[in-house]
Design an enzyme around this catalytic site. Structure first.
Site, PDB file in Angstrom:
ATOM      1  N   HIS A 309       3.642   5.918 -33.153  1.00 53.26           N
ATOM      2  CA  HIS A 309       3.329   7.223 -32.582  1.00 53.26           C
ATOM      3  C   HIS A 309       4.622   8.010 -32.457  1.00 53.26           C
ATOM      4  O   HIS A 309       5.667   7.437 -32.180  1.00 53.26           O
ATOM      5  CB  HIS A 309       2.683   7.063 -31.192  1.00 53.26           C
ATOM      6  CG  HIS A 309       1.929   8.275 -30.776  1.00 53.26           C
ATOM      7  ND1 HIS A 309       2.527   9.347 -30.179  1.00 53.26           N
ATOM      8  CD2 HIS A 309       0.614   8.590 -30.901  1.00 53.26           C
ATOM      9  CE1 HIS A 309       1.618  10.272 -29.952  1.00 53.26           C
ATOM     10  NE2 HIS A 309       0.450   9.850 -30.375  1.00 53.26           N
ATOM     11  N   ASP A 366      -6.035   4.828 -31.917  1.00 47.15           N
ATOM     12  CA  ASP A 366      -6.994   4.620 -33.001  1.00 47.15           C
ATOM     13  C   ASP A 366      -7.183   3.157 -33.379  1.00 47.15           C
ATOM     14  O   ASP A 366      -8.055   2.844 -34.185  1.00 47.15           O
ATOM     15  CB  ASP A 366      -6.540   5.400 -34.251  1.00 47.15           C
ATOM     16  CG  ASP A 366      -6.586   6.902 -34.016  1.00 47.15           C
ATOM     17  OD1 ASP A 366      -7.577   7.356 -33.426  1.00 47.15           O
ATOM     18  OD2 ASP A 366      -5.645   7.598 -34.416  1.00 47.15           O
TER      19      ASP A 366
HETATM   20  N1  CMC Z   1       3.427   1.157 -40.401  1.00 54.86           N
HETATM   21  C1  CMC Z   1       4.644   0.857 -40.919  1.00 54.86           C
HETATM   22  N2  CMC Z   1       5.760   1.530 -40.635  1.00 54.86           N
HETATM   23  C2  CMC Z   1       5.670   2.565 -39.797  1.00 54.86           C
HETATM   24  C3  CMC Z   1       4.451   2.938 -39.202  1.00 54.86           C
HETATM   25  C4  CMC Z   1       3.303   2.189 -39.536  1.00 54.86           C
HETATM   26  N3  CMC Z   1       2.104   2.504 -39.004  1.00 54.86           N
HETATM   27  N4  CMC Z   1       4.639   4.011 -38.396  1.00 54.86           N
HETATM   28  C5  CMC Z   1       5.945   4.304 -38.479  1.00 54.86           C
HETATM   29  N5  CMC Z   1       6.565   3.430 -39.325  1.00 54.86           N
HETATM   30  C6  CMC Z   1       8.004   3.379 -39.620  1.00 54.86           C
HETATM   31  C7  CMC Z   1       8.411   4.462 -40.604  1.00 54.86           C
HETATM   32  O1  CMC Z   1       8.323   4.020 -41.935  1.00 54.86           O
HETATM   33  C8  CMC Z   1       9.824   4.738 -40.161  1.00 54.86           C
HETATM   34  O2  CMC Z   1      10.633   3.672 -40.641  1.00 54.86           O
HETATM   35  P1  CMC Z   1      12.180   3.954 -41.062  1.00 54.86           P
HETATM   36  O3  CMC Z   1      12.881   4.330 -39.792  1.00 54.86           O
HETATM   37  O4  CMC Z   1      12.619   2.685 -41.656  1.00 54.86           O
HETATM   38  O5  CMC Z   1      12.120   5.079 -42.063  1.00 54.86           O
HETATM   39  C9  CMC Z   1       9.756   4.584 -38.642  1.00 54.86           C
HETATM   40  O6  CMC Z   1       8.703   3.668 -38.408  1.00 54.86           O
HETATM   41  C10 CMC Z   1       9.508   5.894 -37.898  1.00 54.86           C
HETATM   42  O7  CMC Z   1       8.304   6.447 -38.426  1.00 54.86           O
HETATM   43  P2  CMC Z   1       8.083   7.969 -38.692  1.00 54.86           P
HETATM   44  O8  CMC Z   1       7.137   8.148 -39.820  1.00 54.86           O
HETATM   45  O9  CMC Z   1       9.399   8.688 -38.775  1.00 54.86           O
HETATM   46  O10 CMC Z   1       7.401   8.366 -37.330  1.00 54.86           O
HETATM   47  P3  CMC Z   1       6.618   9.678 -37.044  1.00 54.86           P
HETATM   48  O11 CMC Z   1       6.811   9.959 -35.626  1.00 54.86           O
HETATM   49  O12 CMC Z   1       6.983  10.767 -38.001  1.00 54.86           O
HETATM   50  O13 CMC Z   1       5.083   9.296 -37.378  1.00 54.86           O
HETATM   51  C11 CMC Z   1       2.921   8.415 -37.125  1.00 54.86           C
HETATM   52  C12 CMC Z   1       4.165   8.914 -36.404  1.00 54.86           C
HETATM   53  C13 CMC Z   1       1.815   8.220 -36.116  1.00 54.86           C
HETATM   54  C14 CMC Z   1       2.453   9.471 -38.142  1.00 54.86           C
HETATM   55  C15 CMC Z   1       3.260   7.085 -37.846  1.00 54.86           C
HETATM   56  O14 CMC Z   1       3.630   6.102 -36.928  1.00 54.86           O
HETATM   57  C16 CMC Z   1       2.096   6.588 -38.711  1.00 54.86           C
HETATM   58  O15 CMC Z   1       1.988   6.989 -39.869  1.00 54.86           O
HETATM   59  N6  CMC Z   1       1.197   5.716 -38.149  1.00 54.86           N
HETATM   60  C17 CMC Z   1       0.016   5.310 -38.856  1.00 54.86           C
HETATM   61  C18 CMC Z   1      -1.059   6.395 -38.747  1.00 54.86           C
HETATM   62  C19 CMC Z   1      -1.673   6.429 -37.358  1.00 54.86           C
HETATM   63  O16 CMC Z   1      -2.046   5.401 -36.795  1.00 54.86           O
HETATM   64  N7  CMC Z   1      -1.861   7.652 -36.829  1.00 54.86           N
HETATM   65  C20 CMC Z   1      -2.505   7.865 -35.534  1.00 54.86           C
HETATM   66  C21 CMC Z   1      -1.559   8.366 -34.503  1.00 54.86           C
HETATM   67  S1  CMC Z   1      -2.232   8.262 -32.822  1.00 54.86           S
HETATM   68  C22 CMC Z   1      -3.583   9.351 -32.803  1.00 54.86           C
HETATM   69  C23 CMC Z   1      -3.175  10.763 -32.877  1.00 54.86           C
HETATM   70  O17 CMC Z   1      -2.546  11.281 -31.954  1.00 54.86           O
HETATM   71  O18 CMC Z   1      -3.534  11.393 -33.868  1.00 54.86           O
END
Ligand code: CMC
Length: 432
Positions: A309, A366
Site C-alpha cells: 500500500h 483487498d
Molecule cells: N508484490 C510485489 N512487490 C511489490 C508489491 C506487490 N504487491 N507492492 C509493492 N511491491 C514492491 C515494488 O516492486 C517496489 O519494489 P522496489 O523498491 O524494489 O522497486 C516496492 O515494493 C514499492 O512499491 P511501489 O510500487 O513503489 O509502491 P506504490 O506505493 O507505488 O504502490 C500499490 C502501491 C498498492 C499499487 C502496490 O503495492 C501494488 O501494486 N500492490 C498490488 C495491488 C493491490 O493490492 N492494490 C490494492 C491497494 S489497497 C486498496 C486500495 O486502496 O485501492
C-alpha cells in the site's frame, strides 16, 4: 502561522524563503509551497504525489505507520463493531453521527429513492452479457445525470442532499441489475421494507419464481465490508473525484469518474485480481512459495495482489478486521474454501520473506474481502462494484468538502517538459 525557512542554493545563487507550515489536527506538518514558483521560478516535481498533500480535509484520518484509520475522528474498529453503513454514510457526509430522528429520515430518503427511471432499464439491453459490471456502473452513474438536469449545476448547494441520496440509493439498484443482466435473470425491484444492505442481497439473489431468505449474518458482514471501504482520504479514485469536481462538474459525473479510477487492478480492481490469483495457484497445484518468488522477480510483471500500500507501512487495519470477520464467519457457516487456505499460506510465506519485510508490504483491504464475497455467492467480477458501493459516501463527502471550500481552485498540475525544443513544420515532400 508557523513558518519554516527554506534555503536554496541553485547554481551558486542562494535564496532563503519563509514558507508557511500547516499543522493538522493530529500534529502532522506540511510545508505550503504554493508561492514557490512566484518566489523562485521553480515548481515542485512529485510524480504520483507520493510526497504531496493535495488538500486540507476534515473527513478521514489515516496513519500508515501505526495502522490507524478514523472517519470524522471515530476509529473504524468502533464503527465496524457498533454502526451500520447508512449511519457511517451520514457521518462521513455530514460530519457528525446522526440523532435518532436524523437517521430515520436519512434511511427513509434512501429507501424512497432506490428505483431508477424505467427507461434506464433498457440501457442494460445494449450491453453484452459478458460486459464487466464496472463498465456498466460507470456509464450508468453518469447517465443518471441525464434524468436530473437540476443537479447539473454543481454549485447549487440546495440540490446536494437529494443528489447524494439518489446516488447512494440508486447505485445499489444499478449494481444489482448489472449482475442480473450478466446471468440473464429478471431485474428485481428494491423493496422498501428492507434495510440498505438487505436490499442489495435481495436485488442480487432473489428470483420471481420462489421466496428468497435473507441471511442476517450476510447482511451484517456486508455492512461491515461497506463500512471498511467507505473512505480512505486522498486515494486514486477520491483524488479523481476531487479533480473532476474541481472543474465544477456535477456530482454524478464526478462519481462516475471515480468509479473508472477504482476499476484499475492496482486500486479497487485488486479484490478481483486477488481471487483470480488464488484460483490460479489452486488450479496450478504449485506451491505458494513459487508465487512469492515470482512477485520478487524484477523480470516479471507479477505482483502479489492484495499486498502493499502507498501509505500503510504496517498492517492495513481494514485487512485485520476483514481477516478476523472472514475466519469467524466461514467457520461458523462451515464454509471450507481451499482459496482461504491458499491465502493464509501465501500471507505467511510473504510475511516471512525479507523482500516483503524490508519493503513493509502487508496484506491490504483487498486480500481477504473476496473470500467473504465468494462465500456469499457474489461472483468475482462484482467485487469491485461492491468496493465502489462502499466508497460512495467517501467520494460524496470529499466532493462536498471541496466545493464548500472557498479556496478551492480547478486542479491543474504543472509539468516539466522533456520533448523537442522548437522546430519547424516540414512539408510532406521534404520528409525523409
Ligand atoms: N508484490 C510485489 N512487490 C511489490 C508489491 C506487490 N504487491 N507492492 C509493492 N511491491 C514492491 C515494488 O516492486 C517496489 O519494489 P522496489 O523498491 O524494489 O522497486 C516496492 O515494493 C514499492 O512499491 P511501489 O510500487 O513503489 O509502491 P506504490 O506505493 O507505488 O504502490 C500499490 C502501491 C498498492 C499499487 C502496490 O503495492 C501494488 O501494486 N500492490 C498490488 C495491488 C493491490 O493490492 N492494490 C490494492 C491497494 S489497497 C486498496 C486500495 O486502496 O485501492
Amino acid at each position: 502561522m508557523d513558518t519554516a525557512k527554506l534555503v536554496l542554493n541553485i547554481e551558486g545563487k542562494e535564496q532563503s524563503l519563509d514558507l508557511p507550515v500547516i499543522t493538522g489536527s493530529e500534529k502532522e506538518k506540511a510545508l505550503d509551497i504554493g508561492s514557490l514558483r512566484a518566489k523562485t521560478g521553480l515548481v515542485a516535481l512529485d510524480p504520483a504525489f507520493g510526497n504531496t498533500a493535495s488538500t486540507l480535509s476534515a473527513i478521514t484520518f489515516l496513519d500508515g505507520e501505526q495502522g490507524i484509520l478514523r472517519y470524522r475522528g471515530i476509529p473504524i474498529e468502533e464503527l465496524g463493531a457498533h454502526s451500520n453503513f447508512v449511519e457511517v454514510a451520514y457521518l462521513l457526509i455530514n460530519g457528525q453521527l446522526p440523532t435518532k430522528s436524523q437517521l430515520e429520515s436519512y434511511r427513509y430518503n434512501l429507501t424512497r429513492h432506490s428505483m431508477i427511471h424505467e427507461d434506464m432499464k433498457r440501457f442494460f439491453d445494449g450491453y453484452p452479457s459478458t460486459a464487466h459490471p464496472m463498465a456498466i456502473l460507470s456509464s450508468m452513474v453518469c447517465s443518471l445525470s441525464a434524468y436530473y438536469p437540476d443537479a447539473l449545476d454543481a454549485m447549487n448547494t440546495e440540490m446536494f442532499d437529494i443528489t447524494a441520496t439518489r446516488i447512494l440509493s440508486k447505485v445499489r439498484t444499478i449494481s444489482a441489475y448489472a449482475y442480473k443482466k450478466s446471468i440473464g435473470q429478471p431485474f428485481v425491484y428494491p423493496q422498501n421494507h428492507l434495510s440498505y444492505c438487505a436490499n442489495i442481497l435481495n436485488m442480487m439473489f432473489s428470483v420471481p419464481a420462489e421466496p428468497y431468505h435473507i441471511d442476517e449474518e450476510w447482511v451484517k458482514i456486508l455492512n461491515l465490508l461497506l463500512i471498511l471501504h467507505a473512505d480512505h482520504e486522498q486515494n486514486c479514485s477520491t483524488s479523481t473525484v476531487r479533480t473532476v469536481g474541481s472543474a465544477h462538474t456535477n456530482l454524478f459525473a464526478s462519481i462516475s469518474a471515480g468509479v473508472c479510477a477504482l476499476w484499475g487492478p492496482l486500486h479497487g480492481g485488486a479484490n478481483q485480481e486477488v481471487l483470480e490469483m488464488l484460483e490460479k495457484i489452486r488450479v496450478s497445484g504449485d506451491s505458494v512459495q513459487k508465487y512469492v518468488e515470482l512477485a520478487k522477480d524484477k523480470n516479471s510483471t507479477f505482483r502479489l495482489m492484495g499486498f502493499g500500500h502507498r501509505v500503510y507501512k504496517n498492517f492495513d487495519p481494514r485487512a485485520t478486521l476483514i481477516k478476523g470477520a472472514c475466519d469467524k464467519l466461514l467457520s461458523k457457516k462451515g464454509v471450507k474454501d481451499p482459496l482461504l487456505d491458499i491465502a493464509r499460506r501465501l500471507e505467511e510465506a510473504a510475511l516471512k520473506d525479507s523482500y516483503f519485510v524490508e519493503r513493509k508490504l502487508y496484506p491490504n483491504v483487498d486480500f481477504y474481502s473476496g473470500i467473504i464475497y465468494r462465500a456469499m455467492g457474489i461472483p468475482t467480477d462484482m467485487f469491485t462494484v461492491l468496493f465502489a458501493l462502499g466508497r460512495l459516501p467517501g467520494w460524496i463527502a470529499q466532493w462536498k468538502e471541496m466545493n464548500a471550500d472557498k479556496s478551492t481552485r480547478i486542479v491543474r498540475p504543472r509539468q516539466i517538459y522533456t520533448g523537442e525544443t522548437e522546430r519547424h513544420y516540414v512539408p510532406m515532400d521534404k520528409r525523409g
